[in-house]
Design an enzyme around this catalytic site. Structure first.
Site, PDB file in Angstrom:
ATOM      1  N   ASP A 150       0.841  -1.212   0.000  1.00 51.11           N
ATOM      2  CA  ASP A 150       0.000   0.000   0.000  1.00 51.11           C
ATOM      3  C   ASP A 150       0.871   1.256   0.000  1.00 51.11           C
ATOM      4  OD1 ASP A 150       0.905  -0.224   2.594  1.00 51.11           O
ATOM      5  OD2 ASP A 150      -1.041   0.204   3.528  1.00 51.11           O
ATOM      6  N   SER A 151       2.188   1.091   0.071  1.00 56.58           N
ATOM      7  CA  SER A 151       3.103   2.218  -0.145  1.00 56.58           C
ATOM      8  C   SER A 151       2.854   2.836  -1.522  1.00 56.58           C
ATOM      9  CB  SER A 151       4.567   1.751  -0.032  1.00 56.58           C
ATOM     10  OG  SER A 151       4.802   0.636  -0.863  1.00 56.58           O
ATOM     11  N   ASP A 172      -1.246  -6.095  -0.488  1.00 57.19           N
ATOM     12  CA  ASP A 172      -1.550  -5.499   0.819  1.00 57.19           C
ATOM     13  C   ASP A 172      -3.034  -5.208   0.964  1.00 57.19           C
ATOM     14  OD1 ASP A 172       0.022  -4.830   3.014  1.00 57.19           O
ATOM     15  OD2 ASP A 172       1.000  -3.156   2.003  1.00 57.19           O
ATOM     16  N   LYS A 184      -1.333  -9.348   2.499  1.00 55.09           N
ATOM     17  CA  LYS A 184      -0.573  -8.903   3.670  1.00 55.09           C
ATOM     18  C   LYS A 184      -1.460  -8.005   4.509  1.00 55.09           C
ATOM     19  CE  LYS A 184       3.001  -5.758   3.640  1.00 55.09           C
ATOM     20  NZ  LYS A 184       2.484  -4.700   4.541  1.00 55.09           N
ATOM     21  N   GLU A 199      -1.268  -5.598   8.395  1.00 55.82           N
ATOM     22  CA  GLU A 199      -0.396  -5.067   9.449  1.00 55.82           C
ATOM     23  C   GLU A 199      -0.979  -5.371  10.821  1.00 55.82           C
ATOM     24  OE1 GLU A 199       0.477  -0.914   8.866  1.00 55.82           O
ATOM     25  OE2 GLU A 199       1.221  -1.243   6.825  1.00 55.82           O
ATOM     26  N   GLU A 204       9.554  -4.479  10.220  1.00 56.04           N
ATOM     27  CA  GLU A 204       9.941  -3.162   9.697  1.00 56.04           C
ATOM     28  C   GLU A 204      10.544  -2.275  10.783  1.00 56.04           C
ATOM     29  OE1 GLU A 204       7.172  -1.197   7.105  1.00 56.04           O
ATOM     30  OE2 GLU A 204       8.334   0.657   7.087  1.00 56.04           O
TER      31      GLU A 204
HETATM   32  O1  KIV Z   1       3.583  -1.123   1.558  1.00 54.28           O
HETATM   33  C1  KIV Z   1       4.709  -1.618   1.433  1.00 54.28           C
HETATM   34  O2  KIV Z   1       5.395  -1.446   0.414  1.00 54.28           O
HETATM   35  C2  KIV Z   1       5.208  -2.428   2.537  1.00 54.28           C
HETATM   36  C3  KIV Z   1       6.625  -2.857   2.502  1.00 54.28           C
HETATM   37  C4  KIV Z   1       7.530  -1.708   2.582  1.00 54.28           C
HETATM   38  C5  KIV Z   1       6.917  -3.896   3.515  1.00 54.28           C
HETATM   39  O3  KIV Z   1       4.476  -2.714   3.429  1.00 54.28           O
END
Ligand code: KIV
Length: 272
Positions: A49-50, A88, A118, A120, A186
């Protein structure tokens, strides 16, 4: 033999079995062209989600929607038939209940054909991870610094120092026991990364967590040096594409303005 030297599609089970053997290579990426490259060289591609901050200019990952994740998940999946694609789940799409998480995860998997999702969170997400994994959804967990809760934890700071160490270890153990096939660690200290990696039977994938982890993940735009004004300590720039791109754009603009582009090579003459 590393997973990347084999052309068979990599499963979550393969990643789990790499623990204690080969270092696991994961790249956070969002587009088909990059996915095609990562598919050859990496074991996993994380559609993180970055993407909201990296490609859409958002101030944090909290504004990312499920639709954005689906669009980028589809793009990455089109370029990756070997590396494991993980998507994510964005902020607000899974935290309320295990049922909400299942609805979002199954929707993302159906729409993108990704192999895992994924999410969190540690101990407080264990029930949800258990709910998903017992229903056939492979889960990559994410503990330590969890960017979706950055407002609650007071910024992007190293996690697990001093008395906070046990909390991160408990989180890592809880997500493993709930069935996650690997866990992103992280921004934690090297000592903590070492301890968590030794404690767990599932692979730890580090970002800002030292080479003590079982694998590493970096955001593709960070490691390619796309941003000239942003470089956290843990990022290594393997290229300086931002600088090269800016120079190329400036040159294009100059050549348009002084009418040296397009030149003879770039125009279509009338047929003789
Ligand atoms: O959103 C993302 O790219 C991440 C990674 C940096 C682990 O969660």
């Amino acid at each position: 033999m590393s997973a990347s030297s084999n052309s068979k599609p990599i499963s979550a089970k393969t990643i789990l079995q790499m623990k204690g053997k080969d270092p696991i290579v994961c790249l956070a990426a969002y587009t088909t062209p990059i996915a095609k490259m990562a598919n050859v060289h990496c074991d996993m591609i994380l559609v993180g989600d970055s993407v909201g901050m990296v490609l859409h200019g958002l101030p944090s990952t909290q504004g990312v929607s499920v639709d954005m994740m689906v669009m980028h998940g589809q793009a990455v999946r089109r370029g990756a038939d070997r590396a494991l694609v993980v998507v994510d789940m964005p902020f607000g799409s899974y935290e309320a209940s295990p049922e909400q998480a299942f609805e979002t995860a199954s929707y993302i998997m159906q729409e993108t054909d990704c192999s895992a999702i994924k999410l969190e969170g540690g101990t407080h997400m264990a029930e949800t991870i258990d709910f998903l994994t017992t229903r056939g959804i492979p889960v990559m967990a994410h503990v330590g610094l969890t960017p979706q809760s950055v407002k609650g934890i007071g910024g992007y700071a190293v996690q697990g120092r001093g008395e906070d160490r046990q909390r991160v270890l408990d989180d890592a153990k809880a997500v493993q026991d709930a069935g996650a096939f690997c866990v992103v660690l992280e921004m934690v200290t090297e000592e903590l990364a070492n301890e968590a990696t030794a404690l767990l039977d599932i692979p730890t994938i580090g970002i800002g967590a030292s080479n003590q982890c079982d694998g590493q993940v970096l955001v593709v735009d960070d490691m390619l040096g796309m941003f000239q004004d942003f470089k956290p300590k843990f990022v290594k720039r393997y290229a300086h594409l931002g600088q090269a791109a800016e120079k190329a754009i400036a040159e294009f603009a100059d050549e348009v303005r002084d009418r040296t582009f397009p030149a003879a090579d770039h125009v279509y003459p009338d047929k003789k």
